[in-house]
Motif scaffolding. Structure first.
Motif, PDB file in Angstrom:
ATOM      1  N   TRP A  88       0.822  -1.200   0.000  1.00 47.68           N
ATOM      2  CA  TRP A  88       0.000   0.000   0.000  1.00 47.68           C
ATOM      3  C   TRP A  88       0.862   1.260   0.000  1.00 47.68           C
ATOM      4  CZ3 TRP A  88      -4.626   0.817  -1.540  1.00 47.68           C
ATOM      5  CH2 TRP A  88      -5.570  -0.208  -1.492  1.00 47.68           C
ATOM      6  N   GLN A  89       2.005   1.194   0.653  1.00 48.03           N
ATOM      7  CA  GLN A  89       2.928   2.333   0.625  1.00 48.03           C
ATOM      8  C   GLN A  89       3.415   2.600  -0.793  1.00 48.03           C
ATOM      9  OE1 GLN A  89       5.769   0.941   3.554  1.00 48.03           O
ATOM     10  NE2 GLN A  89       5.000   2.350   5.112  1.00 48.03           N
ATOM     11  N   LEU A  90       3.673   1.554  -1.553  1.00 47.44           N
ATOM     12  CA  LEU A  90       4.117   1.710  -2.939  1.00 47.44           C
ATOM     13  C   LEU A  90       3.014   2.324  -3.796  1.00 47.44           C
ATOM     14  CD1 LEU A  90       6.048  -1.661  -3.410  1.00 47.44           C
ATOM     15  CD2 LEU A  90       7.037   0.641  -3.431  1.00 47.44           C
ATOM     16  N   VAL A  91       1.771   1.924  -3.547  1.00 48.49           N
ATOM     17  CA  VAL A  91       0.645   2.501  -4.294  1.00 48.49           C
ATOM     18  C   VAL A  91       0.512   3.999  -3.987  1.00 48.49           C
ATOM     19  CG1 VAL A  91      -1.868   2.479  -4.575  1.00 48.49           C
ATOM     20  CG2 VAL A  91      -0.614   0.323  -4.447  1.00 48.49           C
ATOM     21  N   VAL A  92       0.628   4.343  -2.713  1.00 47.69           N
ATOM     22  CA  VAL A  92       0.530   5.753  -2.314  1.00 47.69           C
ATOM     23  C   VAL A  92       1.670   6.563  -2.926  1.00 47.69           C
ATOM     24  CG1 VAL A  92       0.642   7.342  -0.359  1.00 47.69           C
ATOM     25  CG2 VAL A  92      -0.714   5.250  -0.189  1.00 47.69           C
TER      26      VAL A  92
ATOM     27  N   LEU B 149      11.414   3.959   2.466  1.00 50.08           N
ATOM     28  CA  LEU B 149      10.978   2.633   2.028  1.00 50.08           C
ATOM     29  C   LEU B 149      12.073   1.888   1.262  1.00 50.08           C
ATOM     30  CD1 LEU B 149       8.522   0.793   2.162  1.00 50.08           C
ATOM     31  CD2 LEU B 149       7.725   1.777   0.004  1.00 50.08           C
ATOM     32  N   ILE B 150      12.972   2.633   0.621  1.00 50.55           N
ATOM     33  CA  ILE B 150      14.067   2.013  -0.128  1.00 50.55           C
ATOM     34  C   ILE B 150      14.880   1.077   0.757  1.00 50.55           C
ATOM     35  CG2 ILE B 150      16.408   2.624  -0.914  1.00 50.55           C
ATOM     36  CD1 ILE B 150      15.228   4.670  -2.718  1.00 50.55           C
ATOM     37  N   LYS B 151      15.052   1.457   2.013  1.00 49.28           N
ATOM     38  CA  LYS B 151      15.858   0.645   2.927  1.00 49.28           C
ATOM     39  C   LYS B 151      15.275  -0.753   3.108  1.00 49.28           C
ATOM     40  CE  LYS B 151      16.800   4.922   5.464  1.00 49.28           C
ATOM     41  NZ  LYS B 151      16.565   5.660   6.738  1.00 49.28           N
ATOM     42  N   LYS B 152      13.965  -0.886   2.879  1.00 51.16           N
ATOM     43  CA  LYS B 152      13.298  -2.171   3.113  1.00 51.16           C
ATOM     44  C   LYS B 152      13.032  -2.946   1.826  1.00 51.16           C
ATOM     45  CE  LYS B 152      10.956  -0.137   7.111  1.00 51.16           C
ATOM     46  NZ  LYS B 152       9.641   0.229   7.719  1.00 51.16           N
ATOM     47  N   VAL B 153      12.698  -2.249   0.740  1.00 46.61           N
ATOM     48  CA  VAL B 153      12.299  -2.961  -0.483  1.00 46.61           C
ATOM     49  C   VAL B 153      13.307  -2.814  -1.609  1.00 46.61           C
ATOM     50  CG1 VAL B 153       9.879  -2.608   0.148  1.00 46.61           C
ATOM     51  CG2 VAL B 153      10.970  -1.058  -1.486  1.00 46.61           C
ATOM     52  N   GLY B 154      14.243  -1.869  -1.517  1.00 49.39           N
ATOM     53  CA  GLY B 154      15.222  -1.677  -2.580  1.00 49.39           C
ATOM     54  C   GLY B 154      14.751  -0.661  -3.606  1.00 49.39           C
ATOM     55  N   ALA B 155      15.702   0.066  -4.208  1.00 50.82           N
ATOM     56  CA  ALA B 155      15.368   1.147  -5.133  1.00 50.82           C
ATOM     57  C   ALA B 155      14.702   0.647  -6.400  1.00 50.82           C
ATOM     58  CB  ALA B 155      16.633   1.935  -5.479  1.00 50.82           C
ATOM     59  N   THR B 156      15.239  -0.427  -6.990  1.00 49.75           N
ATOM     60  CA  THR B 156      14.714  -0.923  -8.266  1.00 49.75           C
ATOM     61  C   THR B 156      13.275  -1.395  -8.133  1.00 49.75           C
ATOM     62  OG1 THR B 156      16.949  -1.593  -8.928  1.00 49.75           O
ATOM     63  CG2 THR B 156      15.099  -2.547 -10.145  1.00 49.75           C
ATOM     64  N   ARG B 157      13.004  -2.154  -7.092  1.00 54.18           N
ATOM     65  CA  ARG B 157      11.646  -2.663  -6.891  1.00 54.18           C
ATOM     66  C   ARG B 157      10.681  -1.523  -6.580  1.00 54.18           C
ATOM     67  NH1 ARG B 157      10.241  -7.636  -2.822  1.00 54.18           N
ATOM     68  NH2 ARG B 157      11.820  -6.560  -1.597  1.00 54.18           N
ATOM     69  N   LEU B 158      11.132  -0.552  -5.814  1.00 55.27           N
ATOM     70  CA  LEU B 158      10.266   0.586  -5.481  1.00 55.27           C
ATOM     71  C   LEU B 158       9.837   1.330  -6.743  1.00 55.27           C
ATOM     72  CD1 LEU B 158      10.622   3.057  -2.562  1.00 55.27           C
ATOM     73  CD2 LEU B 158      10.316   3.947  -4.861  1.00 55.27           C
ATOM     74  N   VAL B 159      10.793   1.639  -7.617  1.00 56.37           N
ATOM     75  CA  VAL B 159      10.468   2.388  -8.831  1.00 56.37           C
ATOM     76  C   VAL B 159       9.523   1.589  -9.716  1.00 56.37           C
ATOM     77  CG1 VAL B 159      11.399   3.311 -10.983  1.00 56.37           C
ATOM     78  CG2 VAL B 159      12.575   3.747  -8.831  1.00 56.37           C
TER      79      VAL B 159
ATOM     80  N   TYR C 267       7.341  -0.818  -9.063  1.00 59.90           N
ATOM     81  CA  TYR C 267       5.982  -0.967  -8.546  1.00 59.90           C
ATOM     82  C   TYR C 267       5.261   0.375  -8.423  1.00 59.90           C
ATOM     83  CZ  TYR C 267       7.203  -5.806  -7.339  1.00 59.90           C
ATOM     84  OH  TYR C 267       7.582  -7.114  -7.397  1.00 59.90           O
ATOM     85  N   ALA C 268       5.971   1.395  -7.927  1.00 58.26           N
ATOM     86  CA  ALA C 268       5.340   2.702  -7.759  1.00 58.26           C
ATOM     87  C   ALA C 268       4.939   3.303  -9.105  1.00 58.26           C
ATOM     88  CB  ALA C 268       6.266   3.653  -7.007  1.00 58.26           C
ATOM     89  N   MET C 269       5.809   3.178 -10.101  1.00 55.31           N
ATOM     90  CA  MET C 269       5.496   3.719 -11.421  1.00 55.31           C
ATOM     91  C   MET C 269       4.378   2.941 -12.100  1.00 55.31           C
ATOM     92  SD  MET C 269       7.218   6.439 -11.900  1.00 55.31           S
ATOM     93  CE  MET C 269       7.197   6.745 -13.661  1.00 55.31           C
TER      94      MET C 269
ATOM     95  N   ILE D 263      10.942  11.755   0.127  1.00 55.33           N
ATOM     96  CA  ILE D 263      11.209  11.388   1.511  1.00 55.33           C
ATOM     97  C   ILE D 263      10.658   9.998   1.812  1.00 55.33           C
ATOM     98  CG2 ILE D 263      10.693  11.959   3.913  1.00 55.33           C
ATOM     99  CD1 ILE D 263      10.680  14.896   3.070  1.00 55.33           C
ATOM    100  N   GLY D 264       9.414   9.742   1.383  1.00 54.69           N
ATOM    101  CA  GLY D 264       8.833   8.418   1.597  1.00 54.69           C
ATOM    102  C   GLY D 264       9.622   7.327   0.891  1.00 54.69           C
ATOM    103  N   SER D 265      10.100   7.635  -0.297  1.00 53.00           N
ATOM    104  CA  SER D 265      10.904   6.672  -1.031  1.00 53.00           C
ATOM    105  C   SER D 265      12.215   6.399  -0.308  1.00 53.00           C
ATOM    106  CB  SER D 265      11.200   7.196  -2.442  1.00 53.00           C
ATOM    107  OG  SER D 265      10.010   7.374  -3.171  1.00 53.00           O
ATOM    108  N   GLY D 266      12.824   7.477   0.222  1.00 52.22           N
ATOM    109  CA  GLY D 266      14.087   7.311   0.932  1.00 52.22           C
ATOM    110  C   GLY D 266      13.961   6.388   2.126  1.00 52.22           C
TER     111      GLY D 266
END
Length: 302
Positions: free
Chosen positions: A80-84, A186-196, A198-200, A181-184
Motif C-alpha cells: 500500500w505504501q508503494l501505491v501511495v 521505504l528504499i531501505k526495506k524494499v530496494g530502489a529498483t523494486r520501489l520504482v 511498482y510505484a510507477m 522522503i517516503g521513497s528514501g
C-alpha cells in the motif's frame, strides 16, 4: 572509506544525470505540443502507457526474485505504501504542475518547483530528525540564487489567476517532496529498483483512468510523430531517470538528491537553444554559473 567514496560519487552522478534527463522532457513536450489535439492529459497518458512495459518487466523480475527467496517478499503495508508513493509521486505531482501551467508562465512554474529541495530538507529535519549540514545550506542558497537569475524575466510575465496557479504548483512541489522522503525511507526495506518498478506501475493506473475518462479510446488516435516523441519521453525522460534518481536516493539520501536536481531545469536552457533554437541571455548564463557552483559545493567531501 574507498567503498563509501565510490558509493557517494555513484549516487552523485546518478542524481545529476537523472535530473538532466528528467528535465529534458520539457523540450520533448514542446515538440509534441506542435501537433493538434494534444493536451497535457494526452502527453501524460502516452508517457506512462509507453513506459509501463519497462516497469512491468522489471517488476516481474523483482517479484520472481522474491518468490525464489532471493529478496524479502513485500508485506501488505509495503504494498500500500508503494501505491501511495506512485499516486503522489508521478501522477499527482505531474498533474498539479500541468494545472498550474494553465494560469502561470513556465518560468514561474519552474521557480516554484525549485522549492522542493527546501521542503525535503525541512521535512527531513523536523520529522526525521536529520541535521542539515552547513554546506547543504550554502549549496541551496547558491542554486536558488542561480534559479532567480535564470528565470528572472519570466517572473514579470504572469496573467490572471496567478495565486491559484502558484498554489497548484506549490502543491506539486510538496507532493514530489513527500514522494522523495517516503521513497528514501521505504528504499531501505524494499530496494530502489523494486520501489520504482511498482510505484510507477501504480502511477500508470491512475494516469490511464484519467486519460480514458477524459478522452476515451479515441484519444489514442494521434499522428505517428506523436508516438515517436512520446516513446522518447517515456524511455529517455521517464524510465531511465526515475531509476537513476531512486538509485541516487539509496546512495546519498533524498535531501542531497533533491538539491542536485536543481541542475536539471537549468540544463534545459542549453537543450532548448540547441533543439528549439531558443535564445540564451547573459542573465541566464550567470544563473547557470550559480547553480553549477551549488552542485560543486555539494560534491565537495567534508
Amino acid at each position: 572509506m574507498i567503498s563509501r567514496d565510490k558509493t557517494f560519487w555513484a549516487g552523485f552522478f546518478l542524481a545529476l544525470l537523472g535530473a538532466v534527463l528528467f528535465s529534458a522532457k520539457g523540450v520533448v513536450v514542446k515538440l509534441t505540443y506542435r501537433y493538434p489535439d494534444v493536451d497535457a492529459v494526452t502527453i501524460i497518458g502516452f508517457r506512462m502507457l509507453l513506459s509501463l512495459p519497462f516497469f512491468l518487466a522489471v517488476g516481474w523480475y523483482q517479484a520472481r526474485k522474491a518468490r525464489l527467496g532471493l529478496i524479502p517478499k513485500l508485506t501488505f503495508t509495503q504494498k500500500w505504501q508503494l501505491v501511495v508513493l506512485g499516486f503522489i509521486g508521478y501522477y499527482l505531482s505531474s498533474f498539479l504542475s500541468f494545472l498550474g501551467l494553465q494560469t502561470i508562465s513556465a518560468g514561474l512554474e519552474r521557480v516554484v518547483l525549485f522549492l522542493a529541495p527546501s521542503f525535503v530538507l525541512l521535512i527531513s529535519a523536523l520529522y526525521l530528525k536529520r541535521a542539515i549540514a552547513p554546506r547543504q545550506w550554502l549549496a541551496l542558497a547558491l542554486s536558488y540564487g542561480g534559479v532567480v537569475f535564470v528565470f528572472l524575466n519570466d517572473l514579470t510575465h504572469v496573467g490572471d489567476g496567478v495565486v491559484v496557479g502558484v498554489a497548484y504548483v506549490l502543491a506539486s512541489a510538496i507532493s514530489y517532496s513527500l514522494y522523495l522522503i517516503g521513497s528514501g525511507e521505504l528504499i531501505k526495506k524494499v530496494g530502489a529498483t523494486r520501489l520504482v518498478a511498482y510505484a510507477m506501475s501504480a502511477s500508470t493506473v491512475f494516469t490511464t483512468i484519467q486519460f480514458l475518462w477524459i478522452h476515451s479510446w479515441q484519444g489514442l488516435y494521434q499522428p505517428w510523430p506523436v508516438y515517436q516523441l512520446s516513446f522518447v519521453h517515456a524511455t529517455v525522460n521517464t524510465v531511465l531517470p526515475t531509476f537513476m534518481i531512486m538509485w541516487a536516493v539509496a546512495r546519498i539520501g533524498a535531501p542531497m538528491t533533491a538539491q542536485l536536481g536543481l541542475i536539471g531545469p537549468v540544463s534545459v536552457l542549453f537543450l532548448a537553444a540547441w533543439i528549439l533554437h531558443e535564445p540564451i541571455t547573459p542573465l541566464q548564463l550567470v544563473g547557470t554559473a550559480f547553480v553549477l557552483a551549488g552542485v560543486l559545493v555539494l560534491g565537495r567531501r567534508a
